[in-house]
Design an enzyme around this catalytic site. Structure first.
Site, PDB file in Angstrom:
ATOM      1  CG  ASN A 179      -1.940   1.103   1.162  1.00 22.11           C
ATOM      2  OD1 ASN A 179      -1.729   2.106   0.490  1.00 22.11           O
ATOM      3  ND2 ASN A 179      -3.053   0.921   1.858  1.00 22.11           N
ATOM      4  CG  ASP A 180       2.928   2.565  -3.706  1.00 23.58           C
ATOM      5  OD1 ASP A 180       4.015   2.213  -3.229  1.00 23.58           O
ATOM      6  OD2 ASP A 180       2.580   2.311  -4.875  1.00 23.58           O
ATOM      7  CB  CYS A 181      -1.646   5.491   0.082  1.00 26.53           C
ATOM      8  SG  CYS A 181      -1.673   5.909  -1.671  1.00 26.53           S
TER       9      CYS A 181
END
Lengths: 811, 811
Positions: free
Chosen positions: A484-486
């Site tokens: 999850n890049d975020c």
């Protein structure tokens, strides 16, 4: 509400009206020359790199949406119109767009003039063919004009859209024998030019946009078309454009065809000009291509070759199940999307502008899952490219550039899940191909010559990257982010607009990821399997997996589901003790896929929690409750309005993990139920809500917290394609490559009575028929191969070229 | 052909028809909130930084050109139209646009409905006011709808135009009491939002672009306007938009006014939300602004204050000459352009997209020339900002970022003329202001605290930067480039699209610039003048100037003109021995301005060569013959098609250097002749060829080698403004600030009988009347100041606040 229908026989999606909720696009090209094309002929083309070699100009997020394309105008004595609806938006008497596999046809009828336009890129060529067929269905002869129209991009799409003080001065063209050559910057360092040719004698042409459109006009009413006469304009700077004008008279019932070829040509540096020493481009190569591809016979043969290629590619797996949505996605559209995703990575769609992103290390490893059975040799090449960008630490550049194959320093490293994906990608490749030799390939680090070690050593280093970076709970440190890049636990960004992924991270924190922990268990077990074959000792990897499993049990289990992470300060995330973000989808999927909790009931408990807390009719949301405000300690995930993207949107990529997990615990009904919720074909009826194409997966569907719950966004280029394909084919249908052969282990809905499939595997063809008593669930499978019962669930590997009959009985 | 006329009395340019050859723009805002506005209300607004804080969306290079703006629609029972022509392009019965000083009015009449729209940014405010006045000239009552329309930009204009996979999810608005608040990303790290308010009760509103326009529509026929009803839409992602709908009934002859306010508001971080803890923006500050600026009296007062500001600014110099083009440019438009250039640097125009460039070190020093007499205190601030980016080597960042005031590492250093411009800028500032104290200001290097030295030391280092970098001919090494950014003698780029200015340069070469040599002589002499005052010994600087003059004479003189440079290998450039690029304009201008050749006839000889070889009816081209092909050893200059930009275009910036040189040799006719060729007012009659605005200078006019010879491009943001202003006011009219006072030394055309001027100088006001016998040239000037003859040509400095009468007699 539907906007079209599937034509499964012809492997086409047929769009019935031009004003789809969003432009519904298709892709042209499969090798080096690519384009996107909407159902109304919008889109653009490029050679290899969507930013640096863009042939035609396209305006993202314009009004009207989807402006710029491969336009044709027809004009009779009374009026003019676009047979693809855009850009004139004339109300057509009939309209039909057929998006096929790497081609698109748009057919329409207007006041007795029938027009069908075909667009495709022939195999092996760096050009696209347009073929316009016009039929006069009136009862009198008609004099028509046809105008083509494209706008050339000045190659670098980013520079083209910002640097006008230079670019308005550089445009150059040549027009020779009716062929329009766009040669901006060819006089200096470019060796390439574009050409645009027409099969018919020209009544005129235009190469200046303003001359063609007229001042202050758009493509909806070009001056040249309005007055029925081209300007024969030569562009000097400003906006080079390409338009041919053809006049034709059709008797009643008569049909005429007009061919167009738009291509890219690159000359050797020492043969750029003809005559040498002049500034006139050497057109010999391009002229030959034009002559070839304006000929009807070549076009017919090119189309047939393209169809044969797709027949071959799709032949890797064909299924016939009781569910039409499953069949058409598996047999046609999901496989097609997998190939498009392989070709495009995340560069070019209606949402990806072709300017922003390189190839993702993580993305590319996951995309493998979807296409490795179709083109294992390309998967091999991709793996070696990816691995060569690995850093000597075992870490990975998060992205690399497709043209240079070098790691991208702007984005850098530190996404701590990245290295583990390499193990999973390589494992998937060997399971499919049986190509153990890849593990011995010498591969450099950071592309540095002399640094080569075997790919197997790279994988060991990948695992070590994690074990050397554990936090206080024995869980892997998250770094910049995990999958999850975020979820940016070390970022603490308070500067507006600062990219969360690249800002300087805070140091000294202890942020850990339960997701990476689960992924580590999966990867360590996968590496242990490979180790056996390498005469390496698998024990260390299995022990590491055990140890990590213990850490998960001790610190990653929240009582009813797996926790998500610990933050910079060691506070838990994804726990009932949180006020928001109590439960996340990712660790449930990844831990169970790693086998965690299968033996102690926690997997089943976690899955129940997902169903209870995260599942919606439109798919499973990423977490709940959504973050109602920005949390600097969590980063980008909380920057989205609730229900969108990572902030509790249905991030479709993650849904198949839960399908797989449900299959692993034997719940075929549950797995298939999740599958149908996001299967785009199954969502066709709610097209006005879903809005995106019903033939491909979207990255995201708005979650239950969003005012537009059920609305999809970012279709086409998403890991969703590969993962859903893996989930439904390998886990629900259960035709699963393993190192020792093809496992047959269907976990299908209880209502089914079975299904059949044809699977190509390591060169042999397996025809598989699965039988089950309908109405009851079944989890065990007995196999009969060419009439002989086989134990263990795995088909023996058959000789390449052979055909194998498999009967499977579920109970 | 004209497209309008000057209204000198009102200081406005009046455009008579909407379809000017290109959008003719104006600027709103003078301090922190800015916008561009075209003659049909196209354009956009931003707060301080055109890339990072863009309020509204604009589409560069679209078709139609100029799409996106501050639009208003009117609708009666029968139809709808745009009173500013765009975007509906309805043929209006009357149309008139008046671009004034920081405001624009567009008036039109359509079927008896008169509409006048005024746009301006009040002083001291971060908002813009629109004021719509509608009059019913029909003989029956009319029920009208008025719709406003803007499209919000998601702040970072670059990201806004590329990153759709994120941006289509983030848009958020609030609508309270009819005010539309655009708050995308306010929930996370932004403390700022935009607001858009209307003075009248609303019949409806829209904040979703698609709801307002309808699917697949553009601004030429919004669905809401077509049906006469807003959607009361709330944007969730996609494209936030702002539209108010007002209904009004007008009796015959009745006039109504509607006010709109579009503004930017920034809250303290701890007072972002109201109530605290909610996600609702704190609107208190914005609401107060709305209340204030929707009131007619405030608007009237704001307009008057703006006019007073311009009256004050333009009061620095007013002239009355026999030439109307000279008067209106000097008194109004050139001064206005100078201020716009000061505010915008090179960031925002129809050609500068606001995304690309920071403040230029060289640009900003030159821009000073134009505005220092209007706002010396801002010039002082600018100088100190620039100097603080100087490197410890004496070199300079080529650009710096206006928000951070830090040097731009992407572009870097090595433009070897840059440091010398600092001397010339500071010299110009002290000559105007008499503020010697600036030389003692402590200024850091590269903004590093602790590195401060006096500005005077910076200047000495600037000079030393050159003397420490001399080539084999004793001429200055050129580095990346000199003033001509496109003469890249160390670049040798053969990679397509690679920026010439930032690519890795080759080392080991000896490329020298005669231009920098001339500039060095000028700068060294300027520093020597300053040294006297600083009790420093000027001899070293004068000796260095002498020595450089000798090098120029020996190696920089080609026999009939000054050479341009020596290349990497020591080969001459700009010589009769070259096949192309034999003579360049820049060294002729700069050497003579430095005083080189004035005493030995070479200056006059060089000027004759310019007239013979470079002068065209549309201005003086940059070099001849144009480069017919790319020359890797010369770089970008040869990348342009012949006649465009640096490849033999009329690069207007350089033309005033030749005017100054002609004035220096006493040729008033020649100087004025050159001036008139590029004076945009004097080119008004050929508007269809010139195409750009006739009220401001363009950077470039296509040269004689171009197929479009005479066509201007890149208007507004160019050093041309400052240099032309300096040339005509200081050298032709001859009112020239020097360190000891104001020199009066006109070199005017022989036909003139004189002129008068009022000049503010160091706080005193000089009323100057110049007399000359018409028809004969004159070069010597005798002065009578308040009735007393004064020798030496320099006016004694009068006490601040005093008025001085000056009579000058030329003979």
């Amino acid at each position: 509400m539907r906007f079209g229908h599937f034509d499964d026989e012809r492997r086409e999606y047929v769009i019935d009206r031009p004003d789809t909720p969003l432009p519904w696009i298709n892709y042209l090209g499969t090798e080096a020359y690519f384009g996107i094309i909407s159902n109304t002929a919008g889109g653009y083309s490029f050679y290899r790199d969507a930013r640096l070699r863009r042939l035609t100009r396209y305006r993202y997020n314009n009004a009207p949406m989807d402006l710029g394309g491969r336009y044709i105008y027809l004009r009779d004595e009374a009026e003019f119109w676009s047979p693809t609806w855009q850009p004139t938006q004339t109300e057509l008497d009939d309209y039909e767009c057929r998006h096929g596999l790497s081609y698109t046809r748009v057919a329409s009828r207007y006041r007795g003039i029938k027009a069908e336009t075909l667009y495709f890129v022939p195999l092996g060529e760096t050009l696209e063919v347009w073929r316009l067929k016009v039929t006069n269905e009136r009862d009198t002869a008609v004099s028509l004009s046809a105008f083509s129209s494209i706008e050339f991009c000045l190659w670098d799409a980013q520079d083209d859209a910002t640097n006008y003080q230079r670019n308005f001065n550089t445009g150059q063209v040549e027009v020779v024998d009716g062929v329009i050559y766009h040669k901006t910057e060819y006089r200096e360092r470019r060796d390439h030019f574009a050409y645009f040719a027409c099969s018919e004698p020209l009544a005129g042409f235009d190469t200046s946009r303003e001359a063609f459109l007229g001042p202050y006009r758009s493509w909806d009413r070009p001056l040249a078309v309005e007055r029925g006469e081209s300007g024969d304009s030569i562009a000097h700077g400003w906006q080079p454009h390409g338009s041919h004008h053809v006049k034709l008279t059709l008797e009643p019932g008569e049909t005429r065809e007009i061919g167009f070829v738009l291509g890219y040509w690159e000359n050797p540096r020492d043969a750029k000009f003809d005559p040498p020493g002049s500034q006139t481009i050497n057109k010999a190569g391009a002229q030959a291509k034009v002559a070839t591809w304006l000929a009807q016979e070549t076009v017919d043969a090119g189309l047939a070759a393209l169809a044969a290629r797709w027949e071959e590619l799709l032949g890797g797996l064909r299924v016939q199940t009781p569910d039409a949505d499953t069949d058409r996605m598996v047999n046609i559209w999901n496989a097609y999307q997998n190939m498009v995703t392989f070709n495009m990575s995340r560069s070019t769609s209606l949402y990806e502008s072709g300017i922003g992103r390189g190839m993702g290390f993580r993305d590319s490893n996951q995309d493998l899952l979807g296409f490795v059975h179709m083109i294992p040799e390309r998967a091999r090449e991709r793996i070696l490219d990816i691995a060569a960008t690995q850093l000597p630490t075992g870490g990975a550049y998060h992205q690399y550039q497709p043209l240079t194959k070098r790691g991208n320093n702007d984005i850098g490293s530190g996404f701590n899940d990245d290295p583990l994906w390499l193990i999973l990608g390589v494992s998937a490749y060997i399971k499919e191909s049986g190509d153990w030799g890849i593990l011995d390939e010498p591969v450099p680090f950071d592309n540095a010559p002399g640094s080569e070690q075997s790919l197997y050593e790279h994988l060991k280093l990948s695992l070590r990257y994690t074990t050397e970076r554990l936090g206080p709970h024995g869980l892997p440190l998250i770094g910049r982010a995990d999958w999850n890049d975020c979820l940016n636990l070390n970022c603490f960004s308070d500067t507006p607009g600062e990219p969360f992924q690249t800002t300087e991270n805070a140091t000294g924190g202890v942020a850990e990821s339960v997701f990476i922990a689960g992924q580590f268990v999966l990867a360590a077990r996968s590496l242990a399997e490979l180790a056996v074959h390498k005469d390496d000792d698998p024990a260390a990897y299995l022990t590491a997996a055990e140890k990590m499993t213990g850490s998960i049990a001790e610190h990653g289990w929240d009582g009813a589901w797996f926790r998500r992470a610990y933050d910079f300060h060691g506070n838990v995330i994804g726990s009932a003790s949180n006020d928001e973000g109590q439960i996340f989808i990712e660790p449930q999927g990844m831990c169970i896929m790693g086998g965690v909790g299968l033996d102690d009931g926690t997997a089943v408990r976690a899955l129940a929690s997902v169903r209870e807390r995260l599942a919606t009719p439109h798919g499973i949301v990423l977490q709940q409750p959504a973050f109602s405000s920005y949390r600097i300690e969590l980063g980008e995930i909380s920057s989205y309005p609730p229900g969108y993207k990572e902030n509790a949107g249905i991030f479709c990529h993650t849904n198949p993990w839960l399908m797989i997990a449900e299959a692993m615990v034997g719940n075929g009904d549950g797995a298939f139920d999740y599958y149908k919720r996001i299967n785009p074909s199954a969502r066709e009826e709610i097209g006005d809500l879903h809005r995106c194409e019903p033939y491909v997966y979207a990255q995201m569907i708005a979650g239950r917290d969003a005012p537009t719950h059920g609305e999809a966004k970012n279709s086409w280029l998403t890991g969703t394609a590969a993962w859903n394909y893996a989930a439904v084919t390998q886990w629900i249908l259960g035709i699963r490559p393993e190192l020792s052969g093809l496992r047959i282990a269907p976990v299908i809905p209880s209502s089914w009575s079975g299904f059949s499939a044809v699977r190509r595997f390591r060169g042999a063809t397996y025809t598989i028929t699965v039988h089950k008593e309908p109405g009851v669930p079944a989890t065990s499978c007995s196999l009969v191969v060419d009439g002989v019962p086989v134990d263990g669930g795995v088909l023996p590997v058959a000789p390449a070229g052979s055909s194998v009959q498999v009967e499977a009985h579920l109970s």
